[in-house]
Design a protein around this motif. Structure first.
Motif, mmCIF file in Angstrom:
data_model
loop_
_atom_site.group_PDB
_atom_site.id
_atom_site.type_symbol
_atom_site.label_atom_id
_atom_site.label_comp_id
_atom_site.label_asym_id
_atom_site.label_seq_id
_atom_site.Cartn_x
_atom_site.Cartn_y
_atom_site.Cartn_z
ATOM 1 N N SER A 81 0.829 -1.199 0.000
ATOM 2 C CA SER A 81 0.000 0.000 0.000
ATOM 3 C C SER A 81 0.869 1.257 0.000
ATOM 4 O O SER A 81 0.603 2.202 -0.746
ATOM 5 C CB SER A 81 -0.927 -0.005 1.226
ATOM 6 N N VAL B 249 -1.143 17.371 3.877
ATOM 7 C CA VAL B 249 -2.197 16.373 3.727
ATOM 8 C C VAL B 249 -1.803 15.198 4.604
ATOM 9 O O VAL B 249 -0.720 14.624 4.452
ATOM 10 C CB VAL B 249 -2.352 15.912 2.265
ATOM 11 N N TYR B 250 -2.659 14.866 5.534
ATOM 12 C CA TYR B 250 -2.398 13.752 6.438
ATOM 13 C C TYR B 250 -3.528 12.762 6.259
ATOM 14 O O TYR B 250 -4.701 13.119 6.341
ATOM 15 C CB TYR B 250 -2.343 14.237 7.886
ATOM 16 N N SER B 251 -3.171 11.530 5.999
ATOM 17 C CA SER B 251 -4.191 10.513 5.796
ATOM 18 C C SER B 251 -3.597 9.153 6.133
ATOM 19 O O SER B 251 -2.389 9.024 6.320
ATOM 20 C CB SER B 251 -4.675 10.532 4.344
ATOM 21 N N HIS B 252 -4.433 8.157 6.186
ATOM 22 C CA HIS B 252 -3.984 6.793 6.463
ATOM 23 C C HIS B 252 -4.117 5.942 5.212
ATOM 24 O O HIS B 252 -5.130 6.006 4.526
ATOM 25 C CB HIS B 252 -4.823 6.163 7.578
ATOM 26 N N HIS B 253 -3.102 5.138 4.939
ATOM 27 C CA HIS B 253 -3.222 4.147 3.875
ATOM 28 C C HIS B 253 -3.409 2.768 4.492
ATOM 29 O O HIS B 253 -3.480 1.772 3.805
ATOM 30 C CB HIS B 253 -1.993 4.172 2.944
ATOM 31 N N ASP B 254 -3.528 2.736 5.830
ATOM 32 C CA ASP B 254 -3.780 1.479 6.536
ATOM 33 C C ASP B 254 -5.112 1.582 7.275
ATOM 34 O O ASP B 254 -5.656 2.653 7.457
ATOM 35 C CB ASP B 254 -2.650 1.168 7.518
ATOM 36 N N LEU C 67 1.032 4.118 -3.023
ATOM 37 C CA LEU C 67 0.851 5.555 -2.831
ATOM 38 C C LEU C 67 2.089 6.321 -3.286
ATOM 39 O O LEU C 67 1.979 7.334 -3.984
ATOM 40 C CB LEU C 67 0.545 5.854 -1.367
#
Length: 92
Positions: A38, A80-85, A42
């Protein structure tokens, strides 16, 4: 931007579907390869759109993806803060 999204909506949705299909569940040792896949997905997408700096940081829990594009001195900074999990669901 709206025009671009309208023209490429189907393609973008297909890309996201492919990413979401990766079983990137944090906290389960057997899913660590999927978490890394993942992160690499990204990172590859960020490189494809032109980010000159893209790194995958191997940190406890899940790898983090860092990217920066500082080509315009004086331009505003956007974070930009996000989760790929995701987290494993419990029965309760």
């Amino acid at each position: 931007m709206h025009e671009f999204l309208a023209r490429h909506q189907a393609e973008l949705v297909e890309q996201l579907i492919g990413w979401v299909r990766l079983r990137s569940v944090a906290g389960l040792p057997e899913r660590e390869p999927d978490l890394l896949r993942s992160a690499h997905w990204l990172a590859g997408e960020l490189r494809a759109v032109g980010f000159p700096v893209v790194d995958i940081w191997k940190v406890p829990g899940a790898p983090a993806v860092y990217a920066e594009w500082c080509a315009a001195p004086g331009a505003p900074t956007v974070l930009v803060y996000s989760h790929h999990d995701v987290r494993a669901a419990k029965d309760e």
